[in-house]
Design a protein around this motif. Structure first.
Motif, short mmCIF file in Angstrom:
data_model
loop_
_atom_site.label_atom_id
_atom_site.label_comp_id
_atom_site.label_asym_id
_atom_site.label_seq_id
_atom_site.Cartn_x
_atom_site.Cartn_y
_atom_site.Cartn_z
N LYS A 159 8.65 152.66 15.63
CA LYS A 159 7.80 153.73 15.12
C LYS A 159 8.61 155.02 15.10
N VAL A 160 9.00 155.42 13.91
CA VAL A 160 9.82 156.61 13.73
C VAL A 160 8.92 157.77 13.29
N PHE A 161 9.11 158.90 13.95
CA PHE A 161 8.42 160.14 13.59
C PHE A 161 9.49 161.22 13.46
N VAL A 162 9.14 162.34 12.87
CA VAL A 162 10.11 163.42 12.73
C VAL A 162 10.59 163.86 14.12
N TYR A 163 9.67 163.92 15.11
CA TYR A 163 10.06 164.41 16.44
C TYR A 163 11.06 163.49 17.14
N ASN A 164 11.06 162.19 16.84
CA ASN A 164 11.98 161.29 17.56
C ASN A 164 13.16 160.82 16.71
N SER A 165 13.23 161.28 15.48
CA SER A 165 14.28 160.78 14.59
C SER A 165 15.67 161.26 15.01
N ASP A 166 15.80 162.46 15.59
CA ASP A 166 17.12 162.89 16.06
C ASP A 166 17.60 162.01 17.21
N ALA A 167 16.71 161.68 18.14
CA ALA A 167 17.10 160.79 19.25
C ALA A 167 17.54 159.43 18.72
N LEU A 168 16.83 158.91 17.73
CA LEU A 168 17.22 157.64 17.13
C LEU A 168 18.57 157.76 16.41
N ALA A 169 18.81 158.89 15.77
CA ALA A 169 20.10 159.09 15.08
C ALA A 169 21.24 159.21 16.10
N ILE A 170 20.97 159.84 17.23
CA ILE A 170 21.99 159.92 18.29
C ILE A 170 22.26 158.52 18.83
N LEU A 171 21.21 157.72 18.99
CA LEU A 171 21.38 156.33 19.41
C LEU A 171 22.18 155.55 18.35
N ALA A 172 21.87 155.77 17.08
CA ALA A 172 22.61 155.09 15.99
C ALA A 172 24.09 155.47 16.04
N TYR A 173 24.39 156.73 16.32
CA TYR A 173 25.78 157.20 16.48
C TYR A 173 26.46 156.40 17.58
N LEU A 174 25.78 156.26 18.73
CA LEU A 174 26.36 155.53 19.86
C LEU A 174 26.51 154.04 19.53
N MET A 175 25.50 153.45 18.88
CA MET A 175 25.59 152.04 18.51
C MET A 175 26.77 151.80 17.58
N ASP A 176 26.95 152.69 16.60
CA ASP A 176 28.09 152.56 15.68
C ASP A 176 29.41 152.70 16.43
N LYS A 177 29.46 153.66 17.32
CA LYS A 177 30.68 153.90 18.10
C LYS A 177 31.04 152.70 18.98
N LYS A 178 30.01 152.04 19.51
CA LYS A 178 30.23 150.88 20.40
C LYS A 178 30.25 149.55 19.65
N GLY A 179 30.07 149.57 18.33
CA GLY A 179 30.13 148.35 17.54
C GLY A 179 28.91 147.46 17.67
#
Length: 161
Positions: free
Chosen positions: A139-159
């Protein structure tokens, strides 16, 4: 990195959130509980603390803990305390973390986003839409989308996909 590593992305903003990737379980995201230091600790501990001892964990926290010209002193002080409390909670849970500037994770995750102070709403909307596509079962909302994007950054970084 082990396939069993729990990854955490934290947006410490006033409407911030914590996004957690649990291997084989998926992604959970919650609004940060800023009511008290104790309630913040209970939230961090329940999401990524004691119950996960022995499981590798790593966290990225958005590095936004500085005042900007025009910020009220009281507001800046409150925000700086909040950022410090988040870092303390993650450290107390025994989780290594890295501070990442917003430009860094945005350049990696949403490089084509609208830019500039006047485009903040458009940028937030763009990030929200990108995270809806990236995490279709969350469940993505505007308020939590930055946290999810930061998580996506970390997931990409860690493969991790």
């Amino acid at each position: 990195m082990s396939d069993n590593t729990i990854l955490i992305g934290i947006d410490p903003g006033s409407t911030g959130a914590i996004a957690v990737y649990y291997p084989k379980q998926g992604v959970l995201v919650e609004k940060i509980d800023t009511e008290t230091i104790g309630s913040l600790w209970e939230q961090v501990d329940s999401l990524i603390g004691d119950g996960w001892d022995g499981v590798a964990r790593f966290c990225v926290i958005e590095n936004v803990g500085q005042a900007h010209p025009g910020n009220a002193v009281g507001t800046a002080t409150t925000f700086a305390r909040h950022c410090g409390r988040l870092e303390m909670a993650v450290l107390a849970a025994g989780i290594p973390f890295e501070l990442v500037r917003p430009k860094k994770w945005m350049d990696d995750v949403v490089p084509d986003r609208p830019r500039g102070v006047k485009d903040k709403k458009a940028r937030k909307r763009y990030i929200y839409e990108a995270m809806c596509c990236r995490f279709p079962d969350t469940k993505v909302f505007v308020y939590n989308s930055d946290a999810l994007a930061i998580l996506a950054y970390l997931m990409d970084k860690k493969g991790v996909s």
